[in-house]
Motif scaffolding. Structure first.
Motif, PDB file in Angstrom:
ATOM      1  N   UNK A 751       0.837  -1.212   0.000  1.00  0.00           N
ATOM      2  CA  UNK A 751       0.000   0.000   0.000  1.00  0.00           C
ATOM      3  C   UNK A 751       0.865   1.253   0.000  1.00  0.00           C
ATOM      4  N   UNK A 752       1.873   1.245   0.855  1.00  0.00           N
ATOM      5  CA  UNK A 752       2.731   2.427   0.965  1.00  0.00           C
ATOM      6  C   UNK A 752       3.431   2.727  -0.353  1.00  0.00           C
ATOM      7  N   UNK A 753       3.948   1.686  -0.998  1.00  0.00           N
ATOM      8  CA  UNK A 753       4.653   1.879  -2.269  1.00  0.00           C
ATOM      9  C   UNK A 753       3.700   2.412  -3.339  1.00  0.00           C
ATOM     10  N   UNK A 754       2.494   1.870  -3.387  1.00  0.00           N
ATOM     11  CA  UNK A 754       1.530   2.328  -4.401  1.00  0.00           C
ATOM     12  C   UNK A 754       1.180   3.800  -4.163  1.00  0.00           C
ATOM     13  N   UNK A 755       0.958   4.176  -2.894  1.00  0.00           N
ATOM     14  CA  UNK A 755       0.609   5.563  -2.595  1.00  0.00           C
ATOM     15  C   UNK A 755       1.755   6.516  -2.937  1.00  0.00           C
ATOM     16  N   UNK A 756       2.987   6.066  -2.680  1.00  0.00           N
ATOM     17  CA  UNK A 756       4.133   6.903  -3.059  1.00  0.00           C
ATOM     18  C   UNK A 756       4.163   7.150  -4.566  1.00  0.00           C
ATOM     19  N   UNK A 757       3.926   6.104  -5.337  1.00  0.00           N
ATOM     20  CA  UNK A 757       3.885   6.245  -6.799  1.00  0.00           C
ATOM     21  C   UNK A 757       2.783   7.217  -7.214  1.00  0.00           C
TER      22      UNK A 757
END
Length: 908
Positions: A751-757
């Motif tokens: 989730x964190x990686x997707x939100x950063x993108x």
């Protein structure tokens, strides 16, 4: 056969006797011609064999069927010569069997046995394959020997079933049938050579535009033809003069005593098209157009006349041609020198290059068999001339200066065959600056025009030089000396240590090796050389060496087997330059000559290269610069290596699904008419059609789907960490953009990686790809680029984030063969890493071979594939895995490079 497929375009091709035929789909307007063909131009016996009886209505029914309104599954092609319909072929889909079609063919009686039916069927095979047909079937009478011969000679698999006097013939249309391609090559070669005979072996020549003005091109050519002793008849054509340079001039072609085979046009640009049409109407079969400055309309009218009247065309804007065969002796060019008779075929696009090349060959004592200045190359090309030289019985060396390629894959196929029998040398003219195209993948960025041309030359066995000087240097060696072996071992002998060192450095610069000589050989050499000599390689004979000692030294080296070529470097001492008794005479007349290639370096000679002639007529090249000699030896070594490799065939690729791949491409292009990048799901689907090893990839358009995808990877058995890659259509180099996150464990990390993108890339981000982390391995790149002229190019090299920095790649034109794959996997600077460098694990080269072969097949099957980039491929001892792939499609029609047809360049 699906009705959605477009009709094949009209093309021109050569019949077996060299006549030009137009092959095109029939239309309602052709009904009268089709009726005349069947009712008038075919005998009663021919109609019986075609229609299995003598029905009076059969010709009308055939004309109605062939030229009726378009209908699904039916295709009819006609062959026309001079606007007259001389033959037809048709196929009709078999009900309930879309992969099969019924075939029938008919040819006018006066055009039979000239290759009309075979040419029509070849073009029908091409069209039928494009429409999904895999079998052509025909019913014939058992006694129809002509049509059975046509089917047998096609080169395709043919099955026959006899029942009640009729034979059911089935022809299988295998798309990669090398036997069929070879049969088409053989027919094309015969037709090509037949069409060139009026050009290169004419019995009569007319110079149209021969002027009374001294110094004019027309008068110069007329004079050279006469002075050269042309064995046939030659006439001057000039409507404004009764006499030209002491010869009778005729006002027109029609006024000539007979019809010339060849006409040389030296008229103003505005008069070229009219003169060409007059030649065609008179029955001339070949033109050489010297005139330059034609505009587009003039050029098109010129080419139209040539095709309509079956005339082969050299030029326009050319120097002319020469044929030195003693039975012909035609010198129809306006260079200053008369070409020396010999065995080198020469073709150039630039007249100036032609003049320079002929002059340098003459100084070397290398004569030409035929010389053709191609000029703007509207018709006759390097490919035509290679086939002529292959068949003329005189040529043993081919020299080409080509600035462009009309049909590179056809040229490559011809050159591969011809290079097996004679050296083919070219100047790699028009090299582009080193740099990148404005491309959006590593593969396309690496596929510069220079890389593409080098791939063509390498695969075809063509010796490509970087200039006329290097071409002549290499021709001097290949024309006079045997080839070296393939072990790459050279000995340098010199009568001065300094020049020997320079020669050794020159050899190293081009990849030639100077191995230490075996101790017994060293002892033998020192025993015959003067005191103070050294024999470590380079061999320093000292300036005191005499003819006897040098002859013995050369003989020892040639017999030893320790080296495969000798480079003798001499400084101008009194002994070295004595023409009667010095080392040169020993080199020329000694027993070593002829065993292995020998070349001399005489640093004080004035011409850059010359040939020294022995008492028995043998020749040895001599160079003013050791670098030139080393370059020539390196080219000879590469030719020897190429000849040592088996020709190779296209690598078979099982378990592919071309129909599904075509359907995927057609679906994408319906929704994206201008083409574009496939989304990750479509990339996966397309690569799966060819069994390419793409890692498990799940496309996620939103955060929730990405989390579910990571979870599903664990359910699929991927217990390790996950990778998340942001995606949008025009994305280039994900890692450079920070669009990759690796080592993700658990739902929150994803989730964190997707939100950063999403925060970084905003609205342009279309989603993300979720993959399992791959095991470590060597990162490679494999890809394909479709070149608009050369066709698909397969690239292989070092991949990953450093691919552009390392710039370590090799390329070959598709279809690739086993020798191509071997050269690709051994041609990288980093090749040792593939084989296990310093104890590392070797890469699974069988898997590499399989990936390259599948990419090649994909590119050949799918012309819409503009580029594919598999980077990186993670390679290890147990296989390959692609962890990132990009594919771009463009709307392109299928193109068969092996289909017989004449080029139709668009002159400007």
């Amino acid at each position: 056969m699906p009705s959605s497929q477009p009709l094949p375009p009209a093309v021109e091709a050569l019949l077996a006797d060299g006549t030009t035929a137009l092959i095109r789909p029939l239309a309602p307007g052709d009904r009268a011609a089709a009726l005349e063909l069947h009712a008038v131009r075919m005998s009663e016996e021919s109609r019986r064999l075609r229609f299995f009886g003598a029905s009076r209505r059969a010709p009308e029914q055939a004309a109605d069927r062939l030229c009726g309104p378009p209908r699904p599954g039916f295709l009819a092609l006609g062959a026309l010569v001079g606007g007259e319909l001389i033959g037809v072929v048709e196929c009709d889909a078999v009900q309930g069997r879309p992969e099969a079609a019924e075939l029938a063919v008919a040819v006018a009686d006066d055009w039979q046995h000239r290759g009309v039916a075979t040419l029509l069927i070849e073009h029908l095979v091409h069209a039928a394959r494009a429409q999904g047909v895999r079998t052509l079937e025909a019913d014939t009478l058992a006694g129809n020997r002509s049509v059975h011969t046509v089917f047998s000679d096609l080169g395709l698999r043919v099955r026959r079933h006899l029942a009640q006097g009729e034979v059911r013939v089935s022809v299988e249309l295998d798309e990669s049938d090398e036997r069929y391609r070879s049969a088409v090559d053989l027919r094309g070669r015969g037709a090509d050579v037949a069409s060139l005979r009026p050009l290169l072996r004419p019995g009569a020549v007319a110079v149209v535009g021969a002027s009374r003005r001294a110094g004019s091109v027309g008068q110069a050519v007329l004079g050279k033809i006469r002075r050269g002793g042309f064995a046939g008849r030659v006439w001057a054509v000039n409507p404004h003069a009764r006499e030209v340079a002491g010869s009778v001039a005729y006002p027109s072609l029609a006024a000539l005593p007979d019809v010339p085979d060849l006409a040389v046009l030296a008229v103003p640009a505005g008069a070229v098209a009219g003169a060409a049409e007059e030649c065609g109407l008179a029955g001339v079969r070949a033109l050489v157009v010297l005139t330059s400055g034609l505009d587009g309309d003039q050029a098109r009218h010129l080419l139209d006349s040539c095709r309509r009247h079956s005339m082969r065309l050299v030029g326009p804007n050319c120097l002319g041609i020469a044929q030195t065969d003693p039975d012909i002796r035609l010198d129809a060019e306006f260079g200053a020198r008369q070409p020396r008779p010999g065995t080198a075929g020469v073709a150039v696009q630039s007249g100036g290059v032609g003049i320079a090349l002929l002059g340098q060959l003459d100084r070397l004592g290398i004569g030409v068999s035929s010389f053709v200045s191609l000029g703007d190359k509207y018709d006759v090309s390097g490919n035509d001339l290679l086939q002529w030289w292959e068949s003329d019985g005189r040529t043993d060396l081919a020299l080409l200066h080509l600035e462009s390629f009309g049909s590179p894959r056809a040229f490559s196929r011809t050159a591969r065959r011809v290079s097996r029998t004679m050296p083919v040398l070219t100047v790699d003219a028009g090299r582009s600056p080193a740099g990148r195209r404005g491309a959006a993948s590593h593969t396309a960025g690496a596929a510069t025009p220079t890389v593409t041309r080098q791939a063509l030359f390498t695969q075809a066995g063509i010796t490509a030089t970087r200039g006329i000087g290097e071409l002549v240097e290499t021709a001097a060696l290949l024309h006079a000396q045997p080839l070296p072996g393939t072990r790459n071992a050279v000995a340098v002998l010199s009568n001065a240590g300094g020049i020997g060192v320079l020669a050794a450095d020159a050899c190293a610069d081009v990849g030639l090796e100077l191995p230490p000589l075996p101790a017994p050989l060293v002892a033998e050499l020192l025993a015959v050389l003067p005191a103070g000599a050294t024999a470590t390689n380079p061999v320093d004979t000292t300036a005191a060496v005499g003819p006897k000692e040098l002859r013995a030294c050369l003989d020892l080296l040639a017999r030893s087997g320790a080296v495969e070529a000798v480079l003798l470097c001499l400084t101008p001492t009194a002994l070295a330059t004595d023409p009667e008794h010095g080392p040169l005479r020993a080199l020329l007349d000694g027993p070593a000559r002829g065993r292995i290639p020998l070349a001399a370096v005489l640093i004080d000679q004035e011409p850059p290269v010359r040939c020294l002639t022995a008492a028995d007529g043998g020749r040895i090249p001599s160079y003013a610069d050791p670098q030139a000699a080393a370059r020539a030896l390196a080219h000879a070594r590469e030719r020897a290596r190429w000849l040592a490799e088996p020709p190779g065939a296209e690598i078979p690729v099982p378990d592919c699904d071309p129909p599904r791949a075509r359907a995927l491409a057609e679906h994408f292009l319906r929704t994206h008419p201008r083409g574009g990048w496939l989304d990750p799901d479509a990339v996966t689907a397309l690569l799966e059609c060819y069994g390419l090893p793409l890692t498990t990839s799940i496309w996620a358009r939103d955060e929730h789907t990405a989390v579910l995808a990571a979870s599903s990877l664990r359910q699929l058995g991927h217990e390790g960490k996950a990778v998340l890659k942001a995606y949008w259509p025009q994305q280039v180099h994900k890692s450079d953009l920070g669009a990759v996150r690796t080592g993700l464990t658990g739902e929150q990390a994803v989730r964190t990686a997707f939100r950063e993108f999403a925060g970084r890339f905003g609205a342009r981000m279309a989603g993300a790809v979720v993959q399992p982390m791959s095991a470590p391995g060597l990162e490679l790149l494999a890809g394909v680029v479709q070149d608009a002229v050369f066709g698909p190019l397969v690239l292989f090299g070092m991949g990953g984030t450093t691919t552009d920095v390392l710039d370590d790649r090799v390329a070959r034109l598709a279809p690739i063969t086993e020798p191509d794959v071997h050269a690709m996997t051994t041609g990288l600077r980093a090749t040792p890493l593939l084989f296990g460098y310093h104890g590392g694990a070797a890469v699974d080269l069988t898997a590499v071979r399989d990936v390259l072969a599948r990419l090649s097949r994909l590119a050949m099957d799918l012309p819409q594939l503009a580029e594919a980039d598999l980077n990186p491929l993670i390679a290890g001892p147990h296989g390959l895995l692609c962890v990132d792939a990009r594919v771009r499609l463009e709307p392109r029609a299928p193109f068969d490079p092996y289909l017989r047809r004449l080029r139709r360049p668009l002159p400007t």
